[in-house]
Write an enzyme that holds these catalytic residues in place. Structure first.
Site, PDB file in Angstrom:
ATOM      1  CG  HIS A 115      -4.683   2.295   3.043  1.00 50.94           C
ATOM      2  ND1 HIS A 115      -3.902   2.469   1.987  1.00 50.94           N
ATOM      3  CD2 HIS A 115      -4.932   3.769   3.519  1.00 50.94           C
ATOM      4  CE1 HIS A 115      -3.707   3.958   1.602  1.00 50.94           C
ATOM      5  NE2 HIS A 115      -4.220   4.465   2.412  1.00 50.94           N
ATOM      6  CB  THR A 165      -1.063  -0.212   1.234  1.00 48.48           C
ATOM      7  OG1 THR A 165      -1.987   0.924   0.918  1.00 48.48           O
ATOM      8  CG2 THR A 165      -0.451   0.241   2.465  1.00 48.48           C
ATOM      9  CB  CYS A 181      -3.975   6.501   5.203  1.00 48.38           C
ATOM     10  SG  CYS A 181      -5.141   7.356   4.066  1.00 48.38           S
TER      11      CYS A 181
END
Length: 197
Positions: free
Chosen positions: A55, A33, A38
């Site tokens: 995520h 990711t 985030c």
């Protein structure tokens, strides 16, 4: 697949990419990711050799007109979903271990980006402590975006910090906006809404 002998470039090429608001569990295939403010939490059971990654964009749910969107993007939902899915795949909570990344500042508009990253990082540490899951490694905050690669079977994680430039910031912001917009679309008429309980 023996990922122990692969370079990080090969692992990245083989990885399943996890987007904002998503989570995944694998036994063998690497997961990856890209993070800004985030957070991604890697949970794994070293004995069962299964793990997963999530995520999330926000620490908690805000009550309002977009409850479904906020739920899917929240850390509370992402953590519970990943934990429950791992338990269904044979993981035991007492054996779970965690590694977590993110909370960087990608665009600082009046201090908001940093506060979101800080809140996300604090939420992650508090949630893991409350659940009794040890946080073995973490890389939070700072002026970076991060590319995270995770090998679920071994629990190995690789985090590459990248100085945030305008192109990287725009790519991450576009991906996060795109995901949020798909959640805002109303389902076609006749499609049943699923209630979470």
């Amino acid at each position: 697949m023996d990922t122990c002998q692969l370079s990080t470039q090969e692992i990245e090429r083989l990885a399943r990419v996890i987007h904002p608001g998503a989570w995944a569990i694998e036994a063998e295939r690497p997961l990856a990711t890209l993070l800004g403010s985030c957070i991604a939490v890697c949970l794994f059971d070293p004995q069962a050799r299964v793990g997963g990654i999530n995520h999330f964009m926000l620490p908690n749910i805000r009550r309002g007109s977009n409850d479904d969107v906020d739920t899917l993007l929240s850390g509370a939902y992402a953590m519970e979903s990943l934990l429950n899915a791992l338990l269904l795949r044979g993981a035991k909570k007492v054996r779970l271990q965690a590694k977590a990344f993110g909370g960087g500042t990608i665009i600082n508009t009046e201090g908001q980006a940093m506060s979101i990253g800080v809140r996300n990082a604090e939420f992650t540490k508090e949630w893991l402590a409350r659940e009794g899951i040890p946080l073995l490694a973490a890389d939070f905050l700072g002026p970076w975006t991060r590319k995270v690669l995770f090998l679920p079977a071994s629990g190995d994680a690789f985090c590459r910090r990248m100085v945030t430039n305008m192109a990287t910031a725009e790519t991450i912001a576009r991906e996060e906006r795109s995901y949020a917009e798909t959640l805002l679309r109303k389902p076609p008429a006749g499609e049943r809404k699923i209630e979470l309980f």
